[in-house]
Enzyme design. Structure first.
Site, PDB file in Angstrom:
ATOM      1  N   LYS A  50       0.839  -1.205   0.000  1.00 50.55           N
ATOM      2  CA  LYS A  50       0.000   0.000   0.000  1.00 50.55           C
ATOM      3  C   LYS A  50       0.877   1.259   0.000  1.00 50.55           C
ATOM      4  CE  LYS A  50      -3.803  -2.577   1.961  1.00 50.55           C
ATOM      5  NZ  LYS A  50      -4.620  -3.005   3.100  1.00 50.55           N
TER       6      LYS A  50
ATOM      7  N   ASP B 163     -11.421   2.449   3.445  1.00 48.93           N
ATOM      8  CA  ASP B 163     -11.761   1.027   3.316  1.00 48.93           C
ATOM      9  C   ASP B 163     -13.266   0.829   3.113  1.00 48.93           C
ATOM     10  OD1 ASP B 163      -9.624  -0.871   3.514  1.00 48.93           O
ATOM     11  OD2 ASP B 163      -9.299  -0.312   5.605  1.00 48.93           O
TER      12      ASP B 163
ATOM     13  N   GLN C 171      -4.893  -1.584   9.258  1.00 55.03           N
ATOM     14  CA  GLN C 171      -4.781  -2.926   8.680  1.00 55.03           C
ATOM     15  C   GLN C 171      -5.394  -3.967   9.610  1.00 55.03           C
ATOM     16  OE1 GLN C 171      -3.708  -3.554   5.580  1.00 55.03           O
ATOM     17  NE2 GLN C 171      -3.975  -5.745   5.784  1.00 55.03           N
TER      18      GLN C 171
HETATM   19  N1  GUN Z   1      -6.973  -6.937   5.806  1.00 53.11           N
HETATM   20  C1  GUN Z   1      -7.223  -7.709   4.724  1.00 53.11           C
HETATM   21  N2  GUN Z   1      -7.802  -6.963   3.753  1.00 53.11           N
HETATM   22  C2  GUN Z   1      -7.912  -5.712   4.237  1.00 53.11           C
HETATM   23  C3  GUN Z   1      -8.421  -4.507   3.696  1.00 53.11           C
HETATM   24  O1  GUN Z   1      -8.913  -4.419   2.569  1.00 53.11           O
HETATM   25  N3  GUN Z   1      -8.322  -3.408   4.508  1.00 53.11           N
HETATM   26  C4  GUN Z   1      -7.814  -3.472   5.770  1.00 53.11           C
HETATM   27  N4  GUN Z   1      -7.799  -2.347   6.494  1.00 53.11           N
HETATM   28  N5  GUN Z   1      -7.346  -4.591   6.294  1.00 53.11           N
HETATM   29  C5  GUN Z   1      -7.390  -5.695   5.533  1.00 53.11           C
END
Ligand code: GUN
Length: 285
Positions: A52, A119, A96
């Site tokens: 990211k 998200d 996350q």
């Molecule tokens: N963990 C696995 N996929 C995601 C996601 O799309 N966003 C976040 N914040 N955590 C994750």
């Protein structure tokens, strides 16, 4: 033999579009920023967070990483989220998941400002997705929709099966397909006749988290098969929820793992962060 939908290529196009717009904002003196919060030492989460941050660099978004130790308390994390909500540099906040067990994930998600919830996990944004009126689309389902669009596949009237009912993927995925006038069935671990339901579907989206779960006998000739799974095999190799080698002989379109949905999730996160920055600045086009 299925046509392979190349997620890396589509993600590169989406990121290039985001980059152009981010640079256009910079010319107006507007910077775009994403805060990425990781708690603990989960190796998979570390890999995702690094990807990211790298994507932010590629598109010109400033990224601010907050790497907190495993023993961080819920109150400490809530305090950080509060600070990021108020931080003018930050347009998007990504915490996350999964979080360590002693932290209530919902409490954290609920604390993120809906305006910075890139998200689209906050109940306010989930509700907006339900009524089809949203600023942020959930990243993985939105990535799947972009892949389907890129292959020129029409969804109206199609029978779509989503396997998996998570809040992150399955449920919002079903809603986005419904918004495109598909007939949507959500299957899960208690579904009785999964094979029968799947094998009638025009589109199958697999988000179960079990390696090679979807096999060729579950897929109709010419179906579109989208694999959201990322599973690590004992030998360290990545594989999806779909038995790629078997299913590609029967499907019309298929996404690979890696190189399918994964890169799209990150590209859509960049798109949401840009959207947040534009909303804050009152820029509509
Ligand atoms: N963990 C696995 N996929 C995601 C996601 O799309 N966003 C976040 N914040 N955590 C994750």
């Amino acid at each position: 033999m299925a046509e392979i939908i190349n997620g890396k290529e589509v993600a590169a196009r989406v990121k290039a579009e985001v980059r152009n717009e981010v640079l256009r904002l910079k010319e107006k003196g507007i910077d775009t920023g994403l805060a990425v919060v990781i708690v603990g030492n989960d190796p998979a989460s570390r890999v995702y967070v690094n990807s990211k941050k790298k994507a932010c660099e590629e598109v010109g978004i400033n990224s601010y990483e907050y790497a907190l130790p495993e023993e961080t308390t819920q109150d400490e994390l809530l305090k950080l989220v509060g600070e990021l909500n108020a931080d003018e540099r930050v347009d998007g906040i990504l915490v996350q998941l999964p979080l360590p067990k002693h932290i209530d994930e919902n409490a954290i998600i609920n604390a993120i400002s809906p305006q910075k919830d890139v998200d689209a996990f906050h109940p306010f944004n989930v509700g907006r997705i339900m009524i089809g009126e949203y600023n942020f689309l959930p990243c993985t389902p939105a990535g799947v929709m972009e892949l389907i669009k890129s292959a020129g596949i029409e969804l109206s009237g199609k029978d779509c099966v989503v396997i998996g009912r998570s809040n992150i993927v399955g449920k919002p995925m079903a809603m986005l397909l419904l918004h495109k006038n598909a007939t949507v069935t959500i299957c899960h671990s208690k579904t009785r006749n999964l094979k029968e339901i799947c094998s009638k579907a025009d589109v199958v989206v697999a988000a179960v988290g079990r390696a090679n779960f979807v096999t060729a006998d579950m897929v109709k000739d010419g179906a579109v098969v989208i694999d959201v799974g990322i599973n690590r095999l004992p030998d360290g190799k990545l594989c999806g929820d779909v038995d790629f080698e078997g299913v590609k002989e029967k499907a019309g379109y298929i996404t690979p793992v890696p190189g399918g949905v994964g890169p799209m999730t990150i590209a859509m996160l960049m798109k949401n962060t840009l959207a947040s920055s534009k909303l804050k600045a009152g820029i509509k086009d």
